[in-house]
Design a protein around this motif. Structure first.
Motif, PDB file in Angstrom:
ATOM      1  N   GLN A   1     -28.950   9.639  56.740  1.00 29.72           N
ATOM      2  CA  GLN A   1     -28.053  10.673  56.230  1.00 29.72           C
ATOM      3  C   GLN A   1     -28.332  10.967  54.755  1.00 29.72           C
ATOM      4  OE1 GLN A   1     -24.459   9.389  59.252  1.00 29.72           O
ATOM      5  NE2 GLN A   1     -24.113   9.069  57.094  1.00 29.72           N
ATOM      6  N   VAL A   2     -28.507   9.920  53.954  1.00 32.73           N
ATOM      7  CA  VAL A   2     -28.745  10.112  52.525  1.00 32.73           C
ATOM      8  C   VAL A   2     -30.098  10.780  52.297  1.00 32.73           C
ATOM      9  CG1 VAL A   2     -29.136   8.919  50.323  1.00 32.73           C
ATOM     10  CG2 VAL A   2     -27.244   8.226  51.801  1.00 32.73           C
ATOM     11  N   LEU A   3     -31.138  10.294  52.978  1.00 32.08           N
ATOM     12  CA  LEU A   3     -32.476  10.860  52.790  1.00 32.08           C
ATOM     13  C   LEU A   3     -32.554  12.303  53.282  1.00 32.08           C
ATOM     14  CD1 LEU A   3     -34.577   7.717  53.715  1.00 32.08           C
ATOM     15  CD2 LEU A   3     -34.332   8.755  51.443  1.00 32.08           C
ATOM     16  N   THR A   4     -31.890  12.598  54.393  1.00 32.52           N
ATOM     17  CA  THR A   4     -31.893  13.972  54.905  1.00 32.52           C
ATOM     18  C   THR A   4     -31.172  14.892  53.924  1.00 32.52           C
ATOM     19  OG1 THR A   4     -32.001  13.200  57.191  1.00 32.52           O
ATOM     20  CG2 THR A   4     -31.241  15.457  56.836  1.00 32.52           C
TER      21      THR A   4
ATOM     22  N   LEU B   1     -33.706  14.983  50.681  1.00 32.13           N
ATOM     23  CA  LEU B   1     -35.071  15.502  50.782  1.00 32.13           C
ATOM     24  C   LEU B   1     -35.340  16.378  52.003  1.00 32.13           C
ATOM     25  CD1 LEU B   1     -36.823  12.164  49.785  1.00 32.13           C
ATOM     26  CD2 LEU B   1     -36.438  14.155  48.314  1.00 32.13           C
ATOM     27  N   GLY B   2     -34.408  16.460  52.928  1.00 32.14           N
ATOM     28  CA  GLY B   2     -34.611  17.267  54.124  1.00 32.14           C
ATOM     29  C   GLY B   2     -35.181  16.456  55.282  1.00 32.14           C
ATOM     30  N   LYS B   3     -35.189  17.072  56.446  1.00 31.19           N
ATOM     31  CA  LYS B   3     -35.599  16.381  57.678  1.00 31.19           C
ATOM     32  C   LYS B   3     -37.076  15.998  57.694  1.00 31.19           C
ATOM     33  CE  LYS B   3     -32.049  18.280  60.685  1.00 31.19           C
ATOM     34  NZ  LYS B   3     -31.748  19.020  61.895  1.00 31.19           N
ATOM     35  N   GLU B   4     -37.943  16.897  57.225  1.00 30.65           N
ATOM     36  CA  GLU B   4     -39.383  16.615  57.277  1.00 30.65           C
ATOM     37  C   GLU B   4     -39.750  15.431  56.387  1.00 30.65           C
ATOM     38  OE1 GLU B   4     -41.763  20.084  56.563  1.00 30.65           O
ATOM     39  OE2 GLU B   4     -40.766  21.227  58.132  1.00 30.65           O
ATOM     40  N   ALA B   5     -39.235  15.403  55.176  1.00 33.17           N
ATOM     41  CA  ALA B   5     -39.525  14.295  54.261  1.00 33.17           C
ATOM     42  C   ALA B   5     -38.929  12.997  54.798  1.00 33.17           C
ATOM     43  CB  ALA B   5     -38.985  14.602  52.871  1.00 33.17           C
TER      44      ALA B   5
ATOM     45  N   ALA C   1     -35.219  19.449  46.509  1.00 31.34           N
ATOM     46  CA  ALA C   1     -34.455  18.215  46.683  1.00 31.34           C
ATOM     47  C   ALA C   1     -33.022  18.404  46.186  1.00 31.34           C
ATOM     48  CB  ALA C   1     -35.121  17.079  45.925  1.00 31.34           C
ATOM     49  N   GLN C   2     -32.091  17.712  46.819  1.00 34.10           N
ATOM     50  CA  GLN C   2     -30.686  17.681  46.396  1.00 34.10           C
ATOM     51  C   GLN C   2     -30.409  16.255  45.953  1.00 34.10           C
ATOM     52  OE1 GLN C   2     -28.383  20.890  49.098  1.00 34.10           O
ATOM     53  NE2 GLN C   2     -28.765  18.971  50.113  1.00 34.10           N
ATOM     54  N   LEU C   3     -30.417  16.027  44.658  1.00 30.81           N
ATOM     55  CA  LEU C   3     -30.295  14.660  44.141  1.00 30.81           C
ATOM     56  C   LEU C   3     -29.048  14.467  43.287  1.00 30.81           C
ATOM     57  CD1 LEU C   3     -34.065  14.114  43.282  1.00 30.81           C
ATOM     58  CD2 LEU C   3     -32.826  13.431  45.351  1.00 30.81           C
ATOM     59  N   ASP C   4     -28.020  15.243  43.550  1.00 26.50           N
ATOM     60  CA  ASP C   4     -26.774  15.089  42.805  1.00 26.50           C
ATOM     61  C   ASP C   4     -26.047  13.835  43.275  1.00 26.50           C
ATOM     62  OD1 ASP C   4     -24.338  16.466  44.757  1.00 26.50           O
ATOM     63  OD2 ASP C   4     -26.444  16.891  45.222  1.00 26.50           O
TER      64      ASP C   4
END
Length: 167
Positions: free
Chosen positions: A117-120, A123-127, A39-42
Motif C-alpha cells: 500500500q505504501v509503495l503503490t 511510486l505507483g503499481k509498476e514501480a 512520486a508521491q512522497l508526502d
C-alpha cells in the motif's frame, strides 16, 4: 453584441470539439490505474497509505520514525515490526517476516500488505511490482531510478526488508 456571442460560441465549440464519439469503456484506462509518472512522497499521505495508525514514534538523529506495532510489548505481541522513517534526504520503509505460529504468519501477511500500500501510493503499481520482484528474487536494487527518485532495496532473504527512497 450577438455576433460576438456567436463568434465566442463557435470558438468554444471548436476548442473543445463537438465529436460525440466516446472511447470504448472496456478499453479506456481509469485515471486511478494510469501509470504513475510522479512520486508521491508526502509524509501524511505515506502514513495514511499504511491503513493503520502508528503506535509508536521514535526520534532519529536526522528525522523521525514510526513503528506500526506496539512500543512496550513481548516479541509475540509486536513482532514482526513494520517501520516508516522520515530522514533527511530519504524515506526508509522496513519490515520483517518471522516464521512461527499462525499469529506471526498473519502479521507477516499484514506487513507485506502495508508495504504494498505504501509503495503503490509513493511510486505507483509498476514501480511497486519491480520492487516486489526484487524482494521475491532476493536480488538487491541499488540506485534504481523509479518515478525520478533513486530507490535501494535490500531484500534480506525475505526476512528483513529495507526499501530506501532518496528524495
Amino acid at each position: 453584441m450577438s455576433q460576438r456571442l456567436l463568434a465566442c460560441l463557435v470558438l468554444a465549440i471548436a476548442a473543445t470539439g463537438c465529436s460525440k464519439s466516446n472511447p470504448d469503456a472496456a478499453s479506456a484506462t481509469p485515471l486511478s490505474e494510469a501509470p504513475r509518472t510522479v512520486a508521491q512522497l508526502d509524509e501524511a499521505g505515506l502514513i495514511a497509505a499504511v491503513g493503520s495508525p502508528a503506535v509508536y514514534e521514535y526520534p532519529l538523529e536526522d528525522g523521525r520514525g514510526l513503528n506500526f506495532r506496539a512500543k512496550d510489548c513481548t516479541p509475540q505481541d509486536c513482532q514482526p515490526p513494520f517501520k516508516l522513517e522520515f530522514r533527511k534526504g530519504r524515506i526508509n520503509l522496513s519490515w520483517e517476516q518471522i516464521s512461527g505460529d499462525a499469529k506471526l504468519e498473519a502479521l507477516n501477511a499484514q506487513n507485506v500488505q502495508w508495504a504494498d500500500q505504501v509503495l503503490t501510493y509513493a511510486l505507483g503499481k509498476e514501480a511497486t511490482a519491480k520492487i516486489k520482484a526484487s524482494i521475491a528474487a532476493d536480488t538487491p536494487l541499488r540506485g534504481e531510478v523509479l518515478q525520478g527518485h533513486k530507490v535501494n532495496v535490500m531484500p534480506g532473504g525475505g526476512k528483513q526488508v529495507l526499501v530506501t527512497i532518496t528524495l
